[in-house]
Write a protein that holds these residues in place. Structure first.
Motif, PDB file in Angstrom:
ATOM      1  N   THR A  47      -8.798  -4.484  -1.711  1.00 47.64           N
ATOM      2  CA  THR A  47      -8.140  -4.729  -0.434  1.00 47.64           C
ATOM      3  C   THR A  47      -9.008  -5.715   0.344  1.00 47.64           C
ATOM      4  O   THR A  47     -10.194  -5.875   0.047  1.00 47.64           O
ATOM      5  N   ASN A  48      -8.402  -6.374   1.314  1.00 46.93           N
ATOM      6  CA  ASN A  48      -9.213  -7.182   2.241  1.00 46.93           C
ATOM      7  C   ASN A  48      -8.521  -7.236   3.588  1.00 46.93           C
ATOM      8  O   ASN A  48      -7.320  -7.001   3.691  1.00 46.93           O
ATOM      9  N   ASN A  49      -9.318  -7.529   4.610  1.00 45.01           N
ATOM     10  CA  ASN A  49      -8.796  -7.485   5.973  1.00 45.01           C
ATOM     11  C   ASN A  49      -7.864  -8.643   6.309  1.00 45.01           C
ATOM     12  O   ASN A  49      -7.210  -8.626   7.346  1.00 45.01           O
ATOM     13  N   ALA A  50      -7.734  -9.633   5.430  1.00 39.10           N
ATOM     14  CA  ALA A  50      -6.795 -10.731   5.665  1.00 39.10           C
ATOM     15  C   ALA A  50      -5.376 -10.371   5.233  1.00 39.10           C
ATOM     16  O   ALA A  50      -4.422 -11.015   5.656  1.00 39.10           O
ATOM     17  N   GLN A  92       0.814  -1.207   0.000  1.00 44.27           N
ATOM     18  CA  GLN A  92       0.000   0.000   0.000  1.00 44.27           C
ATOM     19  C   GLN A  92       0.851   1.262   0.000  1.00 44.27           C
ATOM     20  O   GLN A  92       0.543   2.228  -0.693  1.00 44.27           O
ATOM     21  N   LEU A  98     -14.207 -12.320   6.252  1.00 47.09           N
ATOM     22  CA  LEU A  98     -13.382 -11.575   5.304  1.00 47.09           C
ATOM     23  C   LEU A  98     -14.197 -10.419   4.729  1.00 47.09           C
ATOM     24  O   LEU A  98     -15.310 -10.612   4.255  1.00 47.09           O
ATOM     25  N   VAL A  99     -13.639  -9.233   4.812  1.00 49.46           N
ATOM     26  CA  VAL A  99     -14.269  -8.052   4.221  1.00 49.46           C
ATOM     27  C   VAL A  99     -13.386  -7.603   3.068  1.00 49.46           C
ATOM     28  O   VAL A  99     -12.215  -7.306   3.246  1.00 49.46           O
ATOM     29  N   ARG A 100     -13.976  -7.574   1.867  1.00 50.52           N
ATOM     30  CA  ARG A 100     -13.246  -7.169   0.674  1.00 50.52           C
ATOM     31  C   ARG A 100     -13.821  -5.852   0.172  1.00 50.52           C
ATOM     32  O   ARG A 100     -15.029  -5.668   0.112  1.00 50.52           O
ATOM     33  N   SER A 101     -12.926  -4.944  -0.180  1.00 50.61           N
ATOM     34  CA  SER A 101     -13.320  -3.683  -0.795  1.00 50.61           C
ATOM     35  C   SER A 101     -12.705  -3.618  -2.176  1.00 50.61           C
ATOM     36  O   SER A 101     -11.541  -3.964  -2.354  1.00 50.61           O
ATOM     37  N   LYS A 145     -18.062  -2.744  -1.142  1.00 54.44           N
ATOM     38  CA  LYS A 145     -17.652  -3.723  -0.134  1.00 54.44           C
ATOM     39  C   LYS A 145     -18.497  -4.976  -0.233  1.00 54.44           C
ATOM     40  O   LYS A 145     -19.665  -4.915  -0.596  1.00 54.44           O
ATOM     41  N   PRO A 151      -3.596  -7.031   5.377  1.00 50.54           N
ATOM     42  CA  PRO A 151      -3.435  -5.603   5.652  1.00 50.54           C
ATOM     43  C   PRO A 151      -2.167  -5.050   5.004  1.00 50.54           C
ATOM     44  O   PRO A 151      -1.152  -5.730   4.935  1.00 50.54           O
TER      45      PRO A 151
END
Length: 150
Positions: free
Chosen positions: A87-90, A50, A70-73, A63, A92
């Motif tokens: 991006t995803n929270n897995a 990033q 798992l949250v994907r944007s 989103k 960072p």
């Protein structure tokens, strides 16, 4: 050796630069989400740190929640709706670019293929290329994939 890689969307409203000292790796994702979102047989993805990417232009975020929390944007151009990155929270600190948005994408070759259990049957994957039926499951496997050391 510091290298600048550039890219952008179809209409030109979004431009990005990646400052890196290593050649980027990319992988082909054959999951049904990538097939649906791309309208094709797979998505060609290029993960980048990033901190190494700067983007100009106006992006819109979408989103989705996946199993296991798992949250994907996804981030798309507000004008032409081309997906620039996700991006995803897995993972960072990682932005996963759509490699087709690079100004010079012809030299990329997938180092791995993910979600091969849902690949189209006419896709032939070279035997010497790493394959995952789904996706890497451990942090170690993801680290190896992202470092291009599978």
């Amino acid at each position: 050796m510091n290298n600048t890689i550039t890219g952008g969307c179809l209409c030109g409203a979004i431009r990005y630069e990646i400052d890196t000292d290593v050649a980027p790796i990319c992988y082909a994702c054959h999951c049904t989400d990538c097939q649906t979102q791309s309208g094709s047989a797979f998505g060609l993805q290029m993960p980048v740190q990033q901190a190494s990417i700067s983007v100009t232009g106006s992006l819109r975020e979408g989103k989705s929640m996946k199993p296991g929390g798992l949250v994907r944007s996804i981030f798309i151009c507000e004008l032409c709706a081309v997906r620039i990155y996700a991006t995803n929270n897995a993972l960072p600190g990682i932005k996963t670019l759509r490699a087709g948005t690079l100004d010079q994408s012809s030299s990329l070759f997938p180092t791995a293929h993910l979600w091969t259990k849902s690949r189209q049957p006419w896709i032939k994957i070279p035997e010497d290329t790493e394959q995952f039926a789904e996706q890497p499951q451990s942090a170690e496997e993801w680290s190896q994939l992202l470092a291009g050391k599978l």
